[in-house]
Scaffold this active site. Structure first.
Site, PDB file in Angstrom:
ATOM      1  CE  LYS A 128      -2.541   1.572   3.728  1.00 35.76           C
ATOM      2  NZ  LYS A 128      -1.962   2.913   3.909  1.00 35.76           N
ATOM      3  CD  GLU A 197      -6.677   7.723   7.627  1.00 34.56           C
ATOM      4  OE1 GLU A 197      -5.849   7.089   6.936  1.00 34.56           O
ATOM      5  OE2 GLU A 197      -6.489   8.010   8.825  1.00 34.56           O
TER       6      GLU A 197
HETATM    7  O1  KIV Z   1      -1.219   2.499   8.640  1.00 36.54           O
HETATM    8  C1  KIV Z   1      -2.427   2.257   8.786  1.00 36.54           C
HETATM    9  O2  KIV Z   1      -2.859   1.687   9.789  1.00 36.54           O
HETATM   10  C2  KIV Z   1      -3.341   2.711   7.744  1.00 36.54           C
HETATM   11  C3  KIV Z   1      -4.804   2.583   8.017  1.00 36.54           C
HETATM   12  C4  KIV Z   1      -5.243   3.734   8.832  1.00 36.54           C
HETATM   13  C5  KIV Z   1      -5.602   2.473   6.777  1.00 36.54           C
HETATM   14  O3  KIV Z   1      -2.929   3.173   6.734  1.00 36.54           O
END
Ligand code: KIV
Length: 279
Positions: A128, A197
Site C-alpha cells: 500500500k 480515510e
Molecule cells: O497504517 C495504517 O494503519 C493505515 C490505516 C489507517 C488504513 O494506513
C-alpha cells in the site's frame, strides 16, 4: 493462553484464501469487505481466524507499537520485520504491507525495489502507498511487475507535516473534485483497491459507486465497499486520541491495566504464587 491451534474460528464458513480477485468479486456481489491492521504474530492470527478479509501491516505501527507521534519515522527494515511475522501467522486474509514514508517517493526504481523487498522478504501479497495522480506512474510500474498495489487517499498520514492537522479532508467542492480525480487516476494506474480515510460520507459513497475497484473506508461512512480500523484503536489499547469513526469493540487497555495492577499487588502482598501454582 489460547489452545495450541488458536481459538475457534467464528467465520469458518468460507476459509478459502482471500485474493485481490476475491475482493473484486465481493465488490461485485456488494458483500462488505472487513479489514483490520496487525503488527505481530498473535494479533494477526486472532484477526485472521475471526474472518477478517484483509490484514494491513500498517505504518501506524509507528504510533501504536513504537509510541511515536506520527507515522513518518517508521523505517523499511521495521516494516519488513512486522510484515514478516504477520505473514507467517495468516492463513486466509489477504496481507497488505504498508510502504513507509520515503520508501517510494524518491523515484520509481526505489519504489519498485522496496515493493519487491516487501513481497519477497516479508511474504505479504500486496503493498500500500499513499497519494493520487503524482504517484500513479510509480503505481503502474509496481503493478506491471506483478505486485498488487492498494492506494490510500483522503487523510494521508505520511503527509501530516504538509497539512498540519488530522481534520476531515475534501470538504470543499474543489478538494472533493481533486479527490475524485485522484481516485480515478489510481484505478486507471491499476490499483486493486484503495483506502479512503476521513472524508465526507456522501463523497466516499459516490466515489465507491463510480469506481470498479473496492474502496475501503476509514472514517468515510457506510457507503464504501469495506471498512478498515486500526486494531489497537478498536480494542481500546491505543487511547491517546479517540476520533469519532473509531468504534471501540473492547476496552483491553483498561482490562490489561487492571490485570497488571492486581498482579503487582498480589506479588507485593505475597499472594502470588499460591501453593497450587508452585512445584
Ligand atoms: O497504517 C495504517 O494503519 C493505515 C490505516 C489507517 C488504513 O494506513
Amino acid at each position: 493462553m489460547a489452545p495450541p491451534n488458536g481459538p475457534a474460528r467464528e467465520n469458518s464458513a468460507d476459509r478459502r484464501k482471500v485474493t485481490t480477485k476475491s475482493l473484486q468479486r465481493m465488490k461485485e456481489r456488494k458483500e462488505p469487505i472487513a479489514a483490520l491492521t496487525a503488527y505481530d504474530f498473535l494479533m494477526a492470527q486472532l484477526v485472521d481466524k475471526a474472518g477478517v478479509d484483509v490484514i494491513l501491516v500498517g505504518d501506524s505501527a509507528a504510533m501504536v507499537v513504537q509510541g511515536r507521534e506520527t507515522t513518518v519515522s517508521v523505517t523499511m527494515e521495521q516494516m519488513l520485520y512486522h510484515a514478516g511475522i504477520v505473514s507467517s501467522a495468516v492463513e486466509r486474509a489477504l496481507v497488505v504491507g504498508d510502504l513507509p514514508f520515503m520508501s517510494y517517493q524518491v523515484n520509481t526504481d526505489e519504489a519498485l525495489r522496496n515493493s519487491g523487498r516487501m513481497v519477497k522478504e516479508s511474504g505479504v501479497e500486496s503493498v500500500k502507498l499513499e497519494g493520487g495522480e503524482p504517484i500513479c506512474a510509480t503505481v503502474r510500474r509496481i503493478v506491471d511487475v506483478g505486485i498488487p498495489v492498494m492506494g490510500h487517499l483522503g487523510l494521508t498520514p505520511q503527509s501530516i507535516h504538509k497539512f498540519g492537522t488530522y481534520q476531515v479532508r475534501a470538504t470543499t467542492p474543489e478538494e472533493a473534485e481533486e479527490l475524485r480525480r485522484d481516485a480515478r487516476a489510481l484505478q486507471d494506474a491499476g490499483v486493486f483497491a484503495m483506502v479512503l480515510e476521513k472524508v465526507p460520507a456522501q463523497l466516499a459513497e459516490s466515489i465507491s459507486k463510480e469506481l470498479t475497484v473496492p474502496v475501503i473506508g476509514i472514517g468515510a461512512g457506510s457507503g464504501c465497499d469495506g471498512q478498515i480500523l486500526v486494531t489497537h484503536d478498536m480494542l481500546g489499547l491505543y487511547t491517546r486520541f479517540h476520533p469519532r469513526f473509531v468504534r471501540r469493540y473492547a476496552e483491553l487497555g483498561a482490562a490489561m491495566h487492571d490485570a497488571f495492577r492486581r498482579y503487582a499487588q498480589d506479588v507485593k502482598a505475597r499472594q502470588f504464587p499460591s501453593a497450587a501454582e508452585s512445584y
